[in-house]
Write a protein that holds these residues in place. Structure first.
Motif, short mmCIF file in Angstrom:
data_model
loop_
_atom_site.label_atom_id
_atom_site.label_comp_id
_atom_site.label_asym_id
_atom_site.label_seq_id
_atom_site.Cartn_x
_atom_site.Cartn_y
_atom_site.Cartn_z
N UNK A 32 1.05 -1.11 -0.10
CA UNK A 32 0.10 0.10 -0.16
C UNK A 32 0.75 1.38 -0.57
N UNK A 33 2.13 0.89 -0.18
CA UNK A 33 2.92 2.00 0.60
C UNK A 33 3.42 2.60 -1.16
N UNK A 34 4.11 1.98 -2.24
CA UNK A 34 4.46 2.04 -3.57
C UNK A 34 4.37 1.29 -4.11
N UNK A 35 3.75 1.65 -5.82
CA UNK A 35 3.41 0.30 -6.68
C UNK A 35 4.45 -0.42 -7.32
N UNK A 37 5.59 -1.87 -10.08
CA UNK A 37 6.35 -1.70 -11.13
C UNK A 37 7.29 -1.03 -10.91
N UNK A 38 7.07 0.19 -9.56
CA UNK A 38 7.70 1.07 -9.29
C UNK A 38 8.58 0.52 -8.21
N UNK A 39 7.93 -0.57 -7.30
CA UNK A 39 8.99 -1.02 -6.04
C UNK A 39 10.13 -1.97 -6.83
N UNK A 40 9.86 -2.49 -7.52
CA UNK A 40 10.94 -3.63 -8.47
C UNK A 40 12.25 -2.48 -9.00
N UNK A 41 11.58 -1.27 -10.03
CA UNK A 41 12.71 -0.48 -10.11
C UNK A 41 13.69 -0.20 -9.57
N UNK A 42 12.88 1.03 -8.39
CA UNK A 42 13.81 1.56 -7.55
C UNK A 42 15.08 0.34 -6.86
N UNK A 43 14.77 -1.16 -6.44
CA UNK A 43 15.05 -2.03 -5.84
C UNK A 43 16.35 -2.15 -6.71
N UNK A 44 16.04 -2.42 -8.32
CA UNK A 44 17.32 -2.81 -8.83
C UNK A 44 17.74 -1.67 -9.84
N UNK A 45 17.60 0.01 -9.39
CA UNK A 45 18.12 1.01 -8.87
C UNK A 45 19.90 1.11 -7.33
N UNK A 46 18.87 0.35 -6.86
CA UNK A 46 19.75 0.61 -5.30
C UNK A 46 20.80 -0.99 -6.19
N UNK A 204 12.54 0.17 -15.97
CA UNK A 204 12.12 1.55 -15.56
C UNK A 204 10.87 2.16 -16.33
N UNK A 205 11.06 1.11 -18.08
CA UNK A 205 10.07 1.48 -19.05
C UNK A 205 8.60 0.96 -18.62
N UNK A 206 8.39 0.14 -17.04
CA UNK A 206 7.34 -1.02 -17.05
C UNK A 206 6.81 0.24 -15.73
N UNK A 207 7.45 0.73 -15.25
CA UNK A 207 7.51 1.47 -13.57
C UNK A 207 6.70 3.16 -14.47
N UNK A 208 7.59 3.15 -15.63
CA UNK A 208 6.78 4.95 -16.27
C UNK A 208 5.17 4.58 -16.77
N UNK A 209 5.11 3.52 -17.75
CA UNK A 209 3.52 3.30 -18.24
C UNK A 209 2.99 3.14 -17.31
N UNK A 210 3.59 2.44 -15.48
CA UNK A 210 2.65 2.53 -14.36
C UNK A 210 2.60 3.54 -13.80
N UNK A 211 2.72 4.36 -14.11
CA UNK A 211 2.70 5.69 -13.57
C UNK A 211 2.00 6.68 -14.23
N UNK A 212 1.75 6.59 -15.52
CA UNK A 212 1.08 6.69 -16.87
C UNK A 212 -0.48 6.73 -16.98
N UNK A 213 -0.45 5.43 -17.06
CA UNK A 213 -2.20 5.07 -16.86
C UNK A 213 -2.94 3.91 -15.51
N UNK A 214 -2.08 3.98 -14.13
CA UNK A 214 -2.35 4.32 -12.94
C UNK A 214 -2.60 5.55 -11.65
N UNK A 215 -3.32 5.13 -10.65
CA UNK A 215 -2.78 6.49 -10.17
C UNK A 215 -2.04 6.46 -9.29
N UNK A 216 -0.58 6.15 -8.83
CA UNK A 216 0.34 5.72 -8.34
C UNK A 216 0.55 6.78 -7.74
N UNK A 217 1.35 6.01 -6.56
CA UNK A 217 1.73 7.39 -5.50
C UNK A 217 2.72 6.37 -4.66
#
Length: 299
Positions: A32-35, A37-46, A204-217
């Protein structure tokens, strides 16, 4: 590859399921804290930043990554971009125990992908082990009552997990494929970094799509920061290191059975952190899963 399964190799292959079980529990805790696809992206950035001091040479123009970019782009798509993203997506609608138990079908995917796409011969022991593992999954789906199997309905999370296991099966066979970038394979950090470089593009592409098509926060706080640090250091870097070494020692078919230890660890961690106490039929399922590992690895 295809050496005898030794205690040290068994321990090496048992550590990733423990870390992956923790990954599932943490993913559920922060869903409930993070979408996803974004969670996966930030994981791999770290994970990229963690490996950078050890494998920065991969980014050089003279690196062997670039001549073999198609191979690493595919590994990055399957192992970095898809597998955990689908798992985090599944945890939006399912529990860690259910997710890891459905993922226990991975030996069947491993054997099927190996036979259909990589010319791998399936032994009787491997087939028997796969059947035992599937029986364990069916015990859980039926809650220990076989008559309930006809009433089982897969939730969206179960479908996402099945797609994730298929991606992981292809990833593991490609990981064991000989001849691809031997210079990088000799350095685990460089080999993982090569996958992350391309995987960041996919995730990053998947996370971008997630923010574009959903109410991500994102709800930032210490719980989320701690979760990100764990899934980057443990399930990402350490687990991938141990899994890669184990696959190279005994092959993907046998290694795949060890992934079925994940539900056992997930049940223990879920009981400790989520209050989800396992039942007696879970114990029977775990016994069948471990039996599958033993049978499949016998000469």
């Amino acid at each position: 590859m295809n050496q005898r399964l030794t205690p040290s190799t068994a321990l090496l292959l048992a550590l990733p399921p423990l870390l992956w079980a923790g990954n599932a529990v943490v993913g559920r805790l922060v869903h409930e804290l993070i979408p996803p696809m974004t969670l996966n992206f930030l994981r791999w950035v770290l994970a990229f930043l963690i490996l950078l001091p050890l494998a920065h040479r991969v980014l050089r123009r003279s690196s062997r990554v670039w001549p073999d970019w198609k191979h690493f782009a595919l590994l990055g798509l399957l192992g970095v971009g898809c597998y955990n993203a689908l798992q985090y997506l599944a945890l939006q609608t399912s529990t860690p125990l259910n997710v890891t138990l459905v993922a226990s079908s991975i030996p069947v995917w491993m054997l099927g992908v190996g036979a259909l796409c990589f010319g791998q011969k399936i032994s009787r022991q491997q087939m028997a082990g796969a059947l035992l593992s599937v029986a364990g999954v069916l015990v859980v789906l039926s809650r220990g009552q076989w008559a309930l199997l006809v009433q089982v309905r897969l939730v969206p999370g179960d479908v996402y997990v099945l797609l994730a296991t298929l991606a992981w099966a292809f990833y593991s066979w490609l990981l064991a494929k000989p001849g691809a970038s031997p210079e990088l394979r000799s350095d685990w950090a460089a080999f993982l970094m090569a996958q992350i470089v391309f995987g960041l593009g996919w995730s990053g592409l998947f996370a971008g799509v997630e923010w574009a098509v959903t109410d991500a926060h994102i709800s930032w706080g210490w719980p989320l920061v701690a979760a990100l640090l764990y899934i980057a250091i443990g399930p990402a870097v350490l687990a991938y290191r141990c899994w890669g070494m184990g696959v190279q020692r005994v092959g993907p078919a046998i290694a795949g059975f060890f992934s079925n230890l994940t539900p056992l660890f997930a049940a223990l961690l879920s009981a400790a952190f989520l209050g989800e106490v396992p039942h007696l039929y879970h114990a029977l399922a775990f016994l069948l899963i471990v039996s599958g590992i033993v049978v499949s690895s016998r000469r």
